[in-house]
Design a protein around this motif. Sequence first.
Motif, PDB file in Angstrom:
ATOM      1  N   GLY A  85       0.828  -1.200   0.000  1.00  0.00           N
ATOM      2  CA  GLY A  85       0.000   0.000   0.000  1.00  0.00           C
ATOM      3  C   GLY A  85       0.862   1.249   0.000  1.00  0.00           C
ATOM      4  N   MET A  86       0.316   2.356  -0.516  1.00  0.00           N
ATOM      5  CA  MET A  86       1.108   3.561  -0.726  1.00  0.00           C
ATOM      6  C   MET A  86       1.241   4.471   0.503  1.00  0.00           C
ATOM      7  SD  MET A  86       2.567   3.857  -3.640  1.00  0.00           S
ATOM      8  CE  MET A  86       2.844   5.607  -3.716  1.00  0.00           C
ATOM      9  N   ARG A  87       0.921   3.980   1.687  1.00  0.00           N
ATOM     10  CA  ARG A  87       1.059   4.810   2.885  1.00  0.00           C
ATOM     11  C   ARG A  87       1.681   3.999   4.011  1.00  0.00           C
ATOM     12  NH1 ARG A  87       0.308   7.995  -0.351  1.00  0.00           N
ATOM     13  NH2 ARG A  87      -1.142   9.745  -0.451  1.00  0.00           N
ATOM     14  N   THR A  88       3.014   3.875   4.024  1.00  0.00           N
ATOM     15  CA  THR A  88       3.645   3.130   5.116  1.00  0.00           C
ATOM     16  C   THR A  88       3.586   3.904   6.422  1.00  0.00           C
ATOM     17  OG1 THR A  88       5.825   4.036   4.567  1.00  0.00           O
ATOM     18  CG2 THR A  88       5.230   1.933   3.566  1.00  0.00           C
ATOM     19  N   ALA A  89       3.338   5.227   6.362  1.00  0.00           N
ATOM     20  CA  ALA A  89       3.264   6.028   7.587  1.00  0.00           C
ATOM     21  C   ALA A  89       1.986   5.733   8.378  1.00  0.00           C
ATOM     22  CB  ALA A  89       3.324   7.512   7.248  1.00  0.00           C
ATOM     23  N   ALA A  90       0.954   5.244   7.700  1.00  0.00           N
ATOM     24  CA  ALA A  90      -0.276   4.862   8.403  1.00  0.00           C
ATOM     25  C   ALA A  90      -0.052   3.552   9.153  1.00  0.00           C
ATOM     26  CB  ALA A  90      -1.418   4.707   7.397  1.00  0.00           C
ATOM     27  N   SER A  91      -0.894   3.295  10.151  1.00  0.00           N
ATOM     28  CA  SER A  91      -0.770   2.048  10.919  1.00  0.00           C
ATOM     29  C   SER A  91      -1.037   0.835  10.038  1.00  0.00           C
ATOM     30  CB  SER A  91      -1.748   2.063  12.101  1.00  0.00           C
ATOM     31  OG  SER A  91      -1.484   3.150  12.949  1.00  0.00           O
ATOM     32  N   ASN A  92      -2.032   1.001   9.145  1.00  0.00           N
ATOM     33  CA  ASN A  92      -2.442  -0.077   8.233  1.00  0.00           C
ATOM     34  C   ASN A  92      -2.997  -1.299   8.971  1.00  0.00           C
ATOM     35  OD1 ASN A  92      -1.901   1.392   5.845  1.00  0.00           O
ATOM     36  ND2 ASN A  92       0.279   0.935   6.058  1.00  0.00           N
ATOM     37  N   PHE A  93      -3.338  -2.336   8.205  1.00  0.00           N
ATOM     38  CA  PHE A  93      -4.135  -3.432   8.732  1.00  0.00           C
ATOM     39  C   PHE A  93      -3.406  -4.764   8.634  1.00  0.00           C
ATOM     40  CE2 PHE A  93      -7.116  -0.137   7.974  1.00  0.00           C
ATOM     41  CZ  PHE A  93      -8.278  -0.403   8.687  1.00  0.00           C
ATOM     42  N   GLY A  94      -3.263  -5.431   9.789  1.00  0.00           N
ATOM     43  CA  GLY A  94      -2.859  -6.823   9.793  1.00  0.00           C
ATOM     44  C   GLY A  94      -4.069  -7.687   9.452  1.00  0.00           C
TER      45      GLY A  94
END
Length: 412
Positions: free
Chosen positions: A42-51
Motif C-alpha cells: 500500500g502507498m502509505r507506510t506512515a499509516a498504521s495499516n491493517f494486519g
Amino acid sequence: MSILTDYIKLPELLSPAGDLTRLKAAVDYGADAVYLAGEEFGMRTAASNFGEEDLKKGIEYAHKNGVKVHIACNTIPHNAEMPRLPAFLEMLEELGADAIISADLGTMRMVQKYAPSCDLHISVQSGICNYETARAFYDFGAKRIVLARELSLDEIAEIRAKTPKELEIEAFAHGAMCVSYSSRCLLSSYMTGRDANRGDCAQSCRWSYSLMEEKRPGQYFDITETDKGTYILNANDMCMAEHLDKMIAAGVDSIKLEGRAKSHYYVAVVTNAYRGALDSLKEQGKDWKCPIWVSEELNKISHRNYSTGFYLDFPKNSQTYENAGYVRDYSVAAIVDGYEDGMIVATLKNKFLKGQEFDCLEPKSSPFKVVANELFDEKLSPIDSAPHPMMTIKIPFERPVKKGALLRMKAE
C-alpha cells in the motif's frame, strides 16, 4: 458539460482508513466505501495499516453497515516483493474485500488470478489522463479507474463520454496534493533512499529550499524567499466541497477523500462534511449551494491552504511558499461514549476547565454547541477541571448525544 437535473444520482463517498479506529469513524460518519491497505503493497507506510485480524474485523464492520471496502495494493513493487503477493491477494479474496486498487500491470494480472471475486480498480498511480488509456484498462478487466489529479472537469467529461458506461470513474475531491505527476515521484528516493512509489515518501517536496541560478540572465523566477529559504515545491491541499455538482455533471461516480495517514478526527470531520454536502445536493438539485457549515467544518481540521487543483482552471495560488505547516484551529477535547441521566458521558482527550464551550460533531449531522457549565467525574463528584487524558467526564445536556460524537474546542 451537462447541467444537473432535478434528479441526481449521488456518487459514492469514498473515505480513507489508516487503521481500524479510522475505518469505524469513516463508516459511522457517512462513507459509502472505505479504502485501506494491508501491511505491505500500500502507498502509505506512515499509516498504521491493517494486519490480517484487523482486516477481518474492518471488513466485517463495514459490510455490517452496508459499506464497501477497497484494498490499496498500488505500490510499484520490485522483484523481491512479488513472491509474497499471491498469499496476500488470496487472503483478501477469502476475507471478502470488495475491490483491489492496483497500479502495476503484473500486480493487476495477479489480482485477477488470486482474487477473482474482487473488482479491479486502477490506481491514480497509473496516471490515467485520456479516454484511450481508460478504455485500455477497461478491456484489461478493470471495473473502475481512479483518474490522475492533473485533469480538468471538461477533460473528465470527455473521458466519460468516450468510455463504456460500465466503467466507473473515481476522482479525488479533498486532501493533500502532490507536486509530482499523479504521485509518481523520485525526489524522496533520490534524497533519502525512501521510495515514494512503494509507500515510503519522506515528503521532500514539503522541505525548505533556496533557489540559485548562476548562468541564466534574463530568466526570472517568481518566488518568495526569506533567510529560511522557500517552499517552492509545497502544494496546497485540494478542496472541491463547493463544486461537487460540477464533478457529478462531469461523470464522476466516486468522490474520493485523501488521508490514510491522517487522524481519526480528520477522517470523521471530512467524511461528515462531504456526506452533508452530497445529501444537501440530492435534496436541492440544480439550485444547490454547498451548506455554509460544510466549509466551516473543513476549516476545523488540520490542513494546508485550500485550492481546486486542475479541475476548474490551470492552478493558481496552488502552492504555499512561506512554510510547510498546517492550519490547526481546533482540537478534540473528548469523545462521547453515551448519554445517561441527562448527561453526556465522554472520554477525555485534551484537558479543559469548567465553563469550556465545545463545538460538538455528531455522526451524519451539522455541529452544535455544548457548554460545560457543570462538570463531573465518573463518580458524579463535581470538578472544576478535567486534567487527565482517558478519564471519564460527565456534562449535563438537554438532549441525548450520539456515541462517537466529538467535543471540540478552539485552539488557543
